[in-house]
Design a protein around this motif. Structure first.
Motif, PDB file in Angstrom:
ATOM      1  N   VAL A  30     -43.823  -1.519  -6.991  1.00 15.29           N
ATOM      2  CA  VAL A  30     -43.637  -1.969  -8.880  1.00 15.29           C
ATOM      3  C   VAL A  30     -44.193  -1.405  -9.458  1.00 15.29           C
ATOM      4  O   VAL A  30     -46.458  -1.862  -9.604  1.00 15.29           O
ATOM      5  N   ASP A  32     -44.836  -1.907 -13.618  1.00 16.59           N
ATOM      6  CA  ASP A  32     -44.441  -3.134 -14.959  1.00 16.59           C
ATOM      7  C   ASP A  32     -45.192  -2.244 -15.965  1.00 16.59           C
ATOM      8  O   ASP A  32     -45.444  -0.838 -16.192  1.00 16.59           O
ATOM      9  N   LEU A  53     -39.675  -5.241  -1.473  1.00 22.06           N
ATOM     10  CA  LEU A  53     -39.539  -5.270  -2.817  1.00 22.06           C
ATOM     11  C   LEU A  53     -39.397  -6.167  -2.965  1.00 22.06           C
ATOM     12  O   LEU A  53     -39.480  -6.459  -4.728  1.00 22.06           O
ATOM     13  N   GLN A  54     -38.662  -7.509  -2.828  1.00 23.02           N
ATOM     14  CA  GLN A  54     -38.669  -8.812  -3.310  1.00 23.02           C
ATOM     15  C   GLN A  54     -39.868 -10.173  -3.785  1.00 23.02           C
ATOM     16  O   GLN A  54     -39.665  -9.822  -4.611  1.00 23.02           O
ATOM     17  N   VAL A  57     -41.739  -7.703  -6.391  1.00 19.55           N
ATOM     18  CA  VAL A  57     -41.118  -8.409  -7.545  1.00 19.55           C
ATOM     19  C   VAL A  57     -42.065  -9.808  -8.169  1.00 19.55           C
ATOM     20  O   VAL A  57     -42.311  -9.919  -9.440  1.00 19.55           O
ATOM     21  N   LEU A  68     -39.986  -4.211 -15.754  1.00 20.99           N
ATOM     22  CA  LEU A  68     -40.581  -3.026 -14.802  1.00 20.99           C
ATOM     23  C   LEU A  68     -40.713  -0.994 -14.780  1.00 20.99           C
ATOM     24  O   LEU A  68     -39.097  -1.679 -15.682  1.00 20.99           O
ATOM     25  N   ALA A  71     -39.971   1.207  -9.750  1.00 17.50           N
ATOM     26  CA  ALA A  71     -40.021   0.362  -7.641  1.00 17.50           C
ATOM     27  C   ALA A  71     -39.859   1.221  -6.991  1.00 17.50           C
ATOM     28  O   ALA A  71     -38.917   2.804  -6.742  1.00 17.50           O
ATOM     29  N   ASP A  83     -32.302  -6.813  -2.458  1.00 17.02           N
ATOM     30  CA  ASP A  83     -33.730  -6.448  -3.328  1.00 17.02           C
ATOM     31  C   ASP A  83     -33.480  -5.534  -4.767  1.00 17.02           C
ATOM     32  O   ASP A  83     -34.547  -5.449  -5.422  1.00 17.02           O
ATOM     33  N   VAL A  87     -35.446  -5.827  -8.235  1.00 19.52           N
ATOM     34  CA  VAL A  87     -36.178  -4.755  -9.449  1.00 19.52           C
ATOM     35  C   VAL A  87     -34.854  -5.029 -10.948  1.00 19.52           C
ATOM     36  O   VAL A  87     -35.642  -5.097 -12.050  1.00 19.52           O
ATOM     37  N   ARG A  88     -34.162  -5.276 -10.607  1.00 19.20           N
ATOM     38  CA  ARG A  88     -33.502  -4.578 -11.992  1.00 19.20           C
ATOM     39  C   ARG A  88     -33.237  -6.286 -12.466  1.00 19.20           C
ATOM     40  O   ARG A  88     -32.467  -5.983 -14.320  1.00 19.20           O
ATOM     41  N   VAL A  96     -34.925   2.829  -7.859  1.00 21.42           N
ATOM     42  CA  VAL A  96     -35.941   2.624  -7.409  1.00 21.42           C
ATOM     43  C   VAL A  96     -36.134   3.914  -6.245  1.00 21.42           C
ATOM     44  O   VAL A  96     -34.968   4.107  -5.863  1.00 21.42           O
TER      45      VAL A  96
END
Length: 111
Positions: A30, A32, A53-54, A57, A68, A71, A83, A87-88, A96
């Motif tokens: 990801v 930022d 992804l988790q 983040v 972010l 991703a 997942d 991100v959301r 993504v």
């Protein structure tokens, strides 16, 4: 991937590298709001299971990221809704990028 923004290509490359380094099922990265990047792989322990992804983040949040920009996940499958939801939480409009293990962009999830 040549027509992609170089910064987006970079997070796909970081996700691929993380996945390859550990032979994980998934790699993710990801970016930022300041341009810092964070990469991660799937965590699969008896007492803890997190997608790549988790984890990416979570690393960004624990490093002080407030939002972010984008991703990427490298996987043979599709990211689970949870997942993408992770991100959301920090990037409602962050694309993504979903890439195959060879780095080929398979799709882009947008809000």
């Amino acid at each position: 991937m040549s027509e992609m923004d170089p910064e987006d290509t970079k997070i796909i490359t970081l996700a691929r590298s993380a996945r390859a380094r550990t032979s994980a099922a998934e790699g993710a990265a990801v970016r930022d709001e300041t341009g810092r990047t964070y990469s991660a792989t799937t965590v699969d322990l008896p007492s803890l299971r997190l997608s790549a992804l988790q984890v990416a983040v979570a690393i960004a949040v624990s490093s002080g990221a407030e939002s972010l920009e984008a991703a990427a996940v490298v996987t043979a499958g599709d990211p689970a809704p949870g997942d993408v939801a992770a991100v959301r939480d920090l990037g409602a409009r962050a694309p993504v990028f979903v890439a195959a293990p060879d780095g080929t962009l398979r799709g882009t999830l947008v809000s």
